[in-house]
Design a protein around this motif. Structure first.
Motif, short mmCIF file in Angstrom:
data_model
loop_
_atom_site.label_atom_id
_atom_site.label_comp_id
_atom_site.label_asym_id
_atom_site.label_seq_id
_atom_site.Cartn_x
_atom_site.Cartn_y
_atom_site.Cartn_z
N UNK A 47 62.18 86.92 85.14
CA UNK A 47 61.38 87.02 83.91
C UNK A 47 61.61 85.80 83.02
N UNK A 48 62.84 85.31 82.99
CA UNK A 48 63.14 84.15 82.15
C UNK A 48 62.52 82.88 82.72
N UNK A 49 62.55 82.74 84.05
CA UNK A 49 62.02 81.52 84.68
C UNK A 49 60.52 81.39 84.47
N UNK A 50 59.83 82.53 84.28
CA UNK A 50 58.38 82.49 84.04
C UNK A 50 58.07 82.06 82.61
N UNK A 51 59.03 82.33 81.69
CA UNK A 51 58.78 82.06 80.28
C UNK A 51 59.21 80.67 79.84
N UNK A 52 60.25 80.12 80.47
CA UNK A 52 60.88 78.91 79.97
C UNK A 52 60.40 77.66 80.71
N UNK A 53 60.36 76.55 79.97
CA UNK A 53 60.05 75.27 80.60
C UNK A 53 61.30 74.63 81.20
N UNK A 54 62.47 75.14 80.80
CA UNK A 54 63.73 74.65 81.35
C UNK A 54 64.06 75.38 82.66
N UNK A 55 65.08 74.90 83.33
CA UNK A 55 65.51 75.50 84.58
C UNK A 55 66.44 76.69 84.33
N UNK A 56 66.60 77.47 85.37
CA UNK A 56 67.54 78.60 85.38
C UNK A 56 68.57 78.33 86.47
N UNK A 57 69.84 78.48 86.14
CA UNK A 57 70.92 78.20 87.09
C UNK A 57 71.64 79.50 87.45
N UNK A 58 71.83 79.74 88.74
CA UNK A 58 72.51 80.95 89.22
C UNK A 58 73.71 80.53 90.06
N UNK A 59 74.89 81.05 89.72
CA UNK A 59 76.14 80.60 90.32
C UNK A 59 76.92 81.76 90.94
N UNK A 60 77.61 81.46 92.04
CA UNK A 60 78.59 82.38 92.62
C UNK A 60 79.69 81.55 93.26
N UNK B 87 76.13 83.89 86.16
CA UNK B 87 77.38 83.75 86.91
C UNK B 87 77.70 85.07 87.59
N UNK B 88 77.66 85.07 88.91
CA UNK B 88 77.95 86.26 89.70
C UNK B 88 79.44 86.29 90.06
N UNK B 89 79.95 87.50 90.35
CA UNK B 89 81.36 87.68 90.76
C UNK B 89 82.31 86.99 89.77
N UNK B 90 82.16 87.32 88.51
CA UNK B 90 82.96 86.68 87.45
C UNK B 90 84.45 86.85 87.69
N UNK B 91 84.84 87.93 88.34
CA UNK B 91 86.28 88.19 88.55
C UNK B 91 86.93 87.18 89.49
N UNK B 92 86.15 86.33 90.17
CA UNK B 92 86.72 85.31 91.04
C UNK B 92 87.20 84.08 90.26
N UNK B 93 86.83 83.99 88.99
CA UNK B 93 87.15 82.80 88.19
C UNK B 93 88.45 83.01 87.41
#
Length: 374
Positions: free
Chosen positions: A26-39, A154-160
């Protein structure tokens, strides 16, 4: 009070990755900036890509970047600003993982403290190096991220752990929307062996960030209901890891539902009939020659049925679950993979207050089992 940043503390099978991907779409459709997904892991990245594509007609949107934690630190935070430290460009090319859990005695903030002889970044100092580069560049590292990304997931936050958490705190205070998900009960991996801030990362990261709720503008969401498995599996998992009990919400008409102990002599028939995935604690655990996965490798997986060959601590736990398990994280991961049935292979059936004599039908034959019930 609601804030832009989100911290989701949710149990195994509660839909953490689904929720993260749904929000990012939903955010990627609204924003002109990029979306970053991390694991942290490549397996985690695969799960994110698979779930995002599933929700988006098989397409990964061009403004969505999916990356591992270390790839993010190297490409986005270190390499563009290496000149702030080295006074040269194109010196740093990679991450050195050879001693990520070890210790060296290089002088703090020296070149050898952060880099090896080939100018590769030492993995256990990557986040710390990124933080220093942000200071040396007068905040240009963070400013570049703010100009590029509308949100970082940020996925799997407990790994950090360690300086990773200080880096995340910096992100929370930026103009970027930060959305983190994880489960402290599945804290079986870590990015490095931290020398400081041990009570901020890993299994402690959620309780620590709860203390930063107002100062870092964090909206905290908790979900202890799992759609992955039936209630008996959830009840057994609560014995393995009693803190903040979870609920199993899956309802099904499948046969042989629940948690069992079965005899070694019935393993062949059980595998033929129900076709479970076989799990074990680690490589030292014998499995009668059957191919298997370690608990840690199975993290993130959803399986129809699981058959576990217990090691010595787990065997003792099955005899008397009320005594609990030391360091239950890996065991919790193992017992929360299955949707319908979870079975343990034992030499003898010894009933106790949690396991009762019963039978199940395999290939037309009734075999004796112990069935778990609270």
């Amino acid at each position: 009070m609601q804030y832009d940043n989100t911290l989701v503390l949710a149990c195994a099978g509660s839909g953490k990755t689904y929720g993260m991907c749904n929000d990012s779409r939903s955010l990627s459709e609204e924003s002109t900036k990029k979306v970053l997904m991390l694991s942290y892991t490549h397996k985690g990245i695969h799960s994110i890509k698979k779930e995002y594509a599933k929700q988006n007609n098989g397409v990964l949107d061009k403004n969505v970047v999916i990356s591992t934690w270390f790839q993010f630190i190297l490409k986005e935070l270190i390499r563009p600003y290496q000149r702030s430290f080295l006074e040269k460009f194109s010196q740093i090319r990679s991450i050195d993982f050879s001693n990520m859990y070890g210790v060296d005695y290089a002088k703090r903030n020296s070149k050898s403290y952060f880099l090896n002889r080939n100018n590769d970044v030492k993995a256990n100092r990557a986040s710390e190096f990124a933080l220093l580069l942000n200071i040396l560049s007068d905040g240009a590292v963070l400013k570049r991220l703010e100009d590029t990304y509308a949100c970082i997931y940020i996925d799997e936050l407990q790994d950090l752990v360690g300086k990773d958490i200080e880096l995340i705190e910096l992100l929370f205070l930026s103009s970027i929307k930060i959305y983190c998900v994880g489960d402290y009960k599945q804290s079986t991996l870590k990015t490095h062996n931290p020398r400081t801030d041990r009570k901020k990362g890993g299994m402690h990261v959620f309780s620590y960030l709860e203390t930063c709720r107002d100062s870092h503008r964090i909206n905290i969401v908790k979900n202890n209901t799992s759609k992955r498995f039936v209630s008996d599996i959830a009840d057994f998992a609560n014995l393995v890891y009693p803190n903040e009990p979870i609920i199993g919400a899956l309802e099904t008409e499948e046969q042989a539902i629940g948690v069992f102990q079965i005899l070694q002599t019935d393993v062949d028939a059980y595998i033929r009939q129900l076709k479970p995935n076989i799990l074990k604690y680690d490589v030292k655990t014998p499995t009668l020659g059957y191919p298997s996965l370690n608990f840690g490798v199975s993290k993130g997986m959803t399986l129809e049925r699981v058959l576990i060959f217990p090691n010595k601590p787990l065997s003792s736990f099955l005899l008397d679950p009320s005594k609990g398990l030391k360091a239950p994280d890996k065991y919790y991961v193992g017992v929360t993979r299955a949707r319908y049935s979870l079975a343990f292979v034992v030499e003898k059936l010894k009933p106790n207050q949690y396991f009762f004599e019963d039978s199940i039908n395999l290939d037309g034959n009734e075999i004796k089992v112990l069935r778990f019930k609270i």
